[in-house]
Design an enzyme around this catalytic site. Structure first.
Site, PDB file in Angstrom:
ATOM      1  N   GLU A 263       0.851  -1.201   0.000  1.00  8.85           N
ATOM      2  CA  GLU A 263       0.000   0.000   0.000  1.00  8.85           C
ATOM      3  C   GLU A 263       0.878   1.239   0.000  1.00  8.85           C
ATOM      4  OE1 GLU A 263      -2.743   0.340   3.223  1.00  8.85           O
ATOM      5  OE2 GLU A 263      -3.757  -1.564   2.815  1.00  8.85           O
ATOM      6  N   GLU A 317     -13.583   5.047  -0.188  1.00  3.73           N
ATOM      7  CA  GLU A 317     -14.351   4.108   0.631  1.00  3.73           C
ATOM      8  C   GLU A 317     -15.001   4.858   1.790  1.00  3.73           C
ATOM      9  OE1 GLU A 317     -12.360   0.052   1.009  1.00  3.73           O
ATOM     10  OE2 GLU A 317     -10.660   1.293   0.357  1.00  3.73           O
ATOM     11  N   LYS A 320     -15.098   3.818   5.831  1.00  4.36           N
ATOM     12  CA  LYS A 320     -13.907   3.691   6.661  1.00  4.36           C
ATOM     13  C   LYS A 320     -13.944   4.718   7.786  1.00  4.36           C
ATOM     14  CE  LYS A 320     -10.091   2.229   4.991  1.00  4.36           C
ATOM     15  NZ  LYS A 320      -8.785   2.057   4.336  1.00  4.36           N
ATOM     16  N   GLU A 326      -9.190   9.321   5.483  1.00  5.37           N
ATOM     17  CA  GLU A 326      -9.320   7.860   5.411  1.00  5.37           C
ATOM     18  C   GLU A 326     -10.321   7.429   4.351  1.00  5.37           C
ATOM     19  OE1 GLU A 326      -7.749   5.321   6.933  1.00  5.37           O
ATOM     20  OE2 GLU A 326      -6.356   6.782   7.781  1.00  5.37           O
TER      21      GLU A 326
END
Length: 505
Positions: A263, A317, A320, A326
């Site tokens: 990542e 997303e 999250k 985030e």
């Protein structure tokens, strides 16, 4: 006898070099912790259209595995921390999981890695002791199925597994994790599996902006930071973080373990205090990262050594938890429109638009519908020719304006002709990112490429003249070729040497 041994040795060396010279790979993380995401089939089409050949998912969802079947895309799948206990306790649990979740879809779905647990040293409950037993059971299940040499087993780490990371040569693992790390590293070395790490220069900058410059974090620094212990020069935070892991591994005498970055990325939006989380910075970081990786430059401590990297992430997303950033690491919104543009081939240029959402499904990324698709001046002649032939053939583009004596024939260059054809196809097919792909040779721009009497189509099928814009015939007239890295030529020379020796055997 000696002759046979030499032949075997030379052949083995050649095969090893062919593997090494494949170079670094860029992949993407496909997380699904969000509402209204496209179906896995549509997500896979999006991935394919971006020429992405390696993907990381965080579980073994059956629908996702099916969607990747027969795509040729390398897939890294995950076993979540919540499953570590049963996997570590009984071999039968790993055997059953492999039988039900992997074997029915392999090899049509090209699974190459299984990650057992994720960032366990950061987990709120102490699960690190379960990781190596679980990895061992998964490996044993693979061996029973004859797949232990085709599918690697490892686990991912955060950079927090280190107690020191600066300077890179002082990189050292946190001693409180010694009981977990020693058997883990022994497993990785024995099974020839990589050390998987998630590295985020964004957090290094966010947490210490007084000591880390934004340019250094974004691969944009014009200055160098010198490691006082080695004299190695660092121009970006990413390399420094990777080398700190290398030195930590060397410090424990695990010099042969490779590193894969599972990542890395940059958020496009954050809370008021996260001022660096912008689309411009996210685009800059990921564009420079991709170019850095595919050039096979390696790091200062390991020049020329391949490091595979997965960009985080495919989609924003929204489920999250945590800070606003985030939920904003994605390259795409759930409706598949771009947050910003990134070229995964590492060749094309991208335009930075400060409006936030750089693109939309109807091409109105800057609010007035003025986006065009042109050919990258860095693409090879073959890539441009293939794209032009397809657009004028199967793509049903009217290419008569680029024929001799017609308004868009001059400048008589492949890039110019391809640009006209690419843009016409792009506008006729919804002005979407996919319609400007052309195998990575198409590049979106908000500058009108029209010139003189050559008018480029805009959204809705209209043709508009350039506004104070003239065609840059000089730059478009240049034939763009992808230039392999010096490491590529080095590998080629060594392979030719081995082939010569093979001919003498």
């Amino acid at each position: 006898m000696v002759r046979g041994f030499r032949l075997i040795f030379a052949t083995s060396l050649l095969l090893m070099l062919l593997g090494i010279c494949n170079g670094s790979k860029i992949g993407i993380c496909y997380g699904r912790n969000a509402d209204d995401l496209p179906t896995p089939d549509k997500a896979v089409e999006l991935i394919k259209n971006q020429n992405i050949n390696s993907v990381r998912i965080y579980d073994s969802n059956i629908q996702v595995l099916k969607a990747f079947a027969n795509t040729g895309i390398d897939l890294m799948i995950g076993i979540p921390n919540s499953d570590l206990l049963p996997f570590s306790q009984f071999q039968s649990n790993a055997d059953t999981w492999l039988k039900n979740n992997i074997l029915p879809y392999y090899p049509a779905t090209k699974i190459t890695y299984i990650t057992v647990g994720a960032e366990v040293t950061e987990a709120p409950n102490n699960v690190s002791a379960m990781v190596v037993p679980a990895m061992t059971n998964v490996y044993t299940a693979l061996r029973k199925a004859g797949l232990h040499r085709k599918i690697k087993v490892s686990t991912t780490h955060s950079l927090g597994v280190l107690s020191r990371s600066y300077p890179p040569s002082a990189g050292a693992f946190n001693s409180k994790h010694a009981g977990f790390l020693k058997p883990l590293l022994e497993f990785l070395a024995e099974k020839q599996s990589p050390f998987l790490v998630n590295t985020y220069p964004y957090y290094a900058y966010q947490d210490s902006s007084n000591n880390v410059s934004l340019d250094y974090a974004l691969f944009e620094s014009s200055s160098e930071i010198i490691d006082p212990n080695t004299g190695l020069l660092y121009t970006n935070m990413f390399d420094a973080q990777i080398d700190s892991i290398y030195f930590a591994l060397t410090g424990l005498n695990f010099k042969t373990i490779k590193i894969t970055v599972t990542e890395t990325g940059w958020p496009s939006k954050g809370s008021p205090k996260e001022t660096a989380a912008t689309p411009e910075n996210a685009q800059t970081y990921n564009t420079n990262l991709i170019r850095h990786v595919i050039n096979n430059t390696g790091t200062p401590a390991k020049p020329g050594e391949a490091v595979d990297v997965y960009v985080f992430s495919l989609f924003n997303e929204n489920r999250k938890p945590g800070l606003e950033s985030e939920r904003n690491w994605g390259l795409y919104y759930p409706d598949q429109t771009s947050v910003y543009n990134v070229d995964f081939t590492g060749r094309g240029s991208v335009d930075v638009n400060t409006g936030g959402n750089f693109t939309s499904g109807n091409g109105n990324g800057n609010g007035n519908g003025s986006f065009w698709c042109v050919a990258s001046s860095n693409a090879s002649e073959k890539e441009l020719r293939d794209g032009l032939d397809w657009a004028c053939g199967s793509g049903n583009v009217d290419c008569s304006p680029i024929q001799p004596s017609q308004p868009c024939f001059q400048p008589d260059s492949l890039v110019s002709h391809a640009s006209y054809a690419f843009n016409t196809y792009y506008q006729q097919n919804g002005a979407t990112d996919i319609a400007c792909s052309f195998g990575g040779t198409g590049v979106k721009t908000n500058k009108n490429p029209s010139y003189d009497s050559c008018l480029y189509m805009t959204a809705g099928g209209k043709k508009t003249a350039a506004s104070n814009v003239t065609a840059n015939a000089t730059s478009w007239g240049q034939k763009g070729y992808s230039v392999p890295s010096p490491y590529y030529y080095y590998c080629l020379l060594v392979i030719l040497f081995v082939l010569t020796k093979l001919s003498d055997v």
